[in-house]
Design an enzyme around this catalytic site. Structure first.
Site, PDB file in Angstrom:
ATOM      1  N   ASN A 100      -7.818 -13.972  -7.006  1.00 20.97           N
ATOM      2  CA  ASN A 100      -8.677 -12.797  -7.240  1.00 20.97           C
ATOM      3  C   ASN A 100      -8.018 -11.766  -8.163  1.00 20.97           C
ATOM      4  O   ASN A 100      -7.788 -10.626  -7.805  1.00 20.97           O
ATOM      5  CB  ASN A 100      -9.115 -12.154  -5.921  1.00 20.97           C
ATOM      6  CG  ASN A 100      -7.966 -11.741  -5.024  1.00 20.97           C
ATOM      7  OD1 ASN A 100      -6.942 -12.409  -4.961  1.00 20.97           O
ATOM      8  ND2 ASN A 100      -8.118 -10.640  -4.318  1.00 20.97           N
ATOM      9  N   ASP A 307       0.232 -12.149   2.858  1.00 19.08           N
ATOM     10  CA  ASP A 307      -1.009 -11.628   2.266  1.00 19.08           C
ATOM     11  C   ASP A 307      -0.710 -10.339   1.485  1.00 19.08           C
ATOM     12  O   ASP A 307      -1.527  -9.415   1.470  1.00 19.08           O
ATOM     13  CB  ASP A 307      -2.072 -11.389   3.347  1.00 19.08           C
ATOM     14  CG  ASP A 307      -3.457 -11.159   2.757  1.00 19.08           C
ATOM     15  OD1 ASP A 307      -3.677 -11.531   1.590  1.00 19.08           O
ATOM     16  OD2 ASP A 307      -4.313 -10.584   3.458  1.00 19.08           O
TER      17      ASP A 307
END
Ligand code: DOR
Length: 454
Positions: A100, A307
């Site tokens: 992304n 993450d």
């Protein structure tokens, strides 16, 4: 610098070495041409460089299998230079990055662009996921090298959102490559956002994207994975409900991971951190923390990922829900987990398994994740004797903050080595990139099974 360099190689001396069978040796490790060539209690004098590791512990370098490093397109938050320096400081010697970015990584050309940028900038080794858009099935099958296909089932806008069973099914049906899912049910998020519209307290984030939101998507991913016997990895497991589901039924070809945030933070963090505690999937309850820990200890959860998702303080200062979700993590993950180990919650060998060995097995990354002759010399020397707090000053991530500021931690990296090169040593960084593109053999079913051994 605490070491002397030589073109020949490097000998690390007098370290507490975690060996690949989880036993310990007080001794020396010799590195030549980027690989470990000898491990012994005492290696005779050589013409190699020397690194005195007295009092320090030598672990395999961390492989962080889920990070968002923002290049290309969002470099004001992070880029591969700042991110890989943060990795080096945190003992992370390899990372797997998510698609992304701007543009998204959904074609071979976009993947090649990231590989080229990393070759020019990264201090540590790198791999990049290919993102599913629902319309790039051919690319998903053909691109290389990649650890796998990333599917955002929820919590994403634009082309990378693949949120219906009809769109997911053909991706699971075609090919064999690993599929990694961000499992949150987008339709439930949409409905609950309406239900809670007008609320600006960031703690509502955990009410909107609740346990059921995660569970429903995980159930769907499991269903499709079982139907096609497709290698599935469930990213950042966040709820007791999902852990209990996987405890009951987890096919040998399914793996999962948990973040330090979902183990160590919960909804009580909003009070102190506000929107800095906002991430997707959101933080959950203390009871969820407990069940996730137990699942990790029992091998239901295979490994740990950060993450790492940096956003600037300015962006985080907006009013919820206009704030972006995500927290940085690569600089703090290893000391956070080693501190848990030193406090008796798990062993140092388990930490190294969750952060290195099991990740290498799960993604089929050859020659990495353990300290053994013939393995790549991706290593970290940590200090398990002193405690230092996480401080905003000195963080290498461009976003410049951490949700763990003030936490007093042990196990901070002193020296990080990538492919035999010292990339970080007591506050000093190597001045040239030396990370390499990772290769992936793809984990076989038995690899996935054995990743649960630890
Ligand atoms: O909190 C998150 N932030 N979760 C994600 O999955 C994406 C990430 C980001 O890129 O900011």
């Amino acid at each position: 610098m605490s070491y002397s360099s030589s073109s020949a190689g490097l000998v690390i001396r007098k370290a507490h070495i975690l060996l690949s069978d989880d036993s310990w040796l007080l001794g020396d490790v010799q590195i030549r041409d980027g690989q470990i060539v000898r491990i012994a209690s005492e290696i005779e004098e050589t013409d190699d460089g020397e690194l005195n590791a007295e009092g320090l512990t030598l672990l395999p370098g961390v492989i962080d299998p889920q990070v968002h490093f923002r290049e290309p397109g969002l470099e004001h938050k992070e880029d591969l230079h700042s991110a890989s320096h943060a990795c080096a400081k945190g003992g992370v010697t390899s990372f797997l990055e998510m698609p992304n970015t701007k543009p998204i990584t959904s074609t071979q050309a976009a993947l090649d662009d990231k590989l080229q940028r990393a070759a020019q900038k990264s201090l540590v080794n790198y791999g990049f996921f290919i993102g599913a858009t629902g319309e790039n099935t051919a690319d998903l099958l053909s691109v290389n090298p990649t650890p796998g296909i990333k599917i955002f089932m929820g919590s994403m806008k634009g082309d990378l959102l693949v949120d219906t069973e009809a769109a997911l099914e053909p991706i699971f049906a075609e090919g064999e490559r690993l599929i990694a899912v961000h499992a949150e049910n987008q339709e439930r998020i949409r409905q609950r956002k309406q239900l809670f519209a007008g609320f600006h307290d960031p703690s509502f984030h955990s009410l909107i994207q609740d346990n059921q939101t995660a569970l429903e998507a995980t159930q769907l991913a499991l269903k499709l994975s079982k139907k096609y016997q497709r290698r599935l990895h469930i990213l950042h497991l966040s709820t007791a409900d999902e852990a209990q589901l996987l405890r009951q039924e987890k096919p040998a070809w399914v793996t999962t991971e948990v973040t330090p945030q979902h183990l160590l933070l919960n909804t009580s963090a909003y009070e102190k951190l506000g929107t800095l505690a906002q991430m997707n999937p959101p933080l959950k309850s203390p009871a969820d923390n407990q069940v996730l820990w137990q699942a990790l200890l029992d091998g239901v959860i295979d490994f740990i990922a950060t993450d790492h998702a940096p956003h600037t303080l300015q962006e985080k200062a907006k009013r919820y829900p206009d704030t972006p979700a995500g927290m940085p993590g690569v600089e703090t993950s290893l000391p956070l987990l080693l501190t848990q180990a030193m406090q008796g919650r798990c062993t140092v060998a388990q930490v190294a398994n969750w952060m290195s060995k099991a990740v290498a097995k799960g993604y089929g990354i050859p020659n990495k994740g353990a300290i053994a002759v013939g393995y790549d010399a991706d290593l970290v020397l940590v200090d398990l004797q002193s405690y230092y707090p996480v401080r905003r000053e000195g963080l290498m991530t461009r976003c410049g903050w951490s949700p763990f500021e003030g936490w007093n931690l042990t196990g901070w990296p002193v020296t990080t080595i990538v492919g035999g090169e010292v990339v970080y040593d007591r506050g000093t960084f190597r001045d040239r990139p030396c990370g390499q593109a990772l290769s992936f053999t793809g984990s076989t079913l038995s690899d996935a099974e054995s990743s649960q051994d630890g």
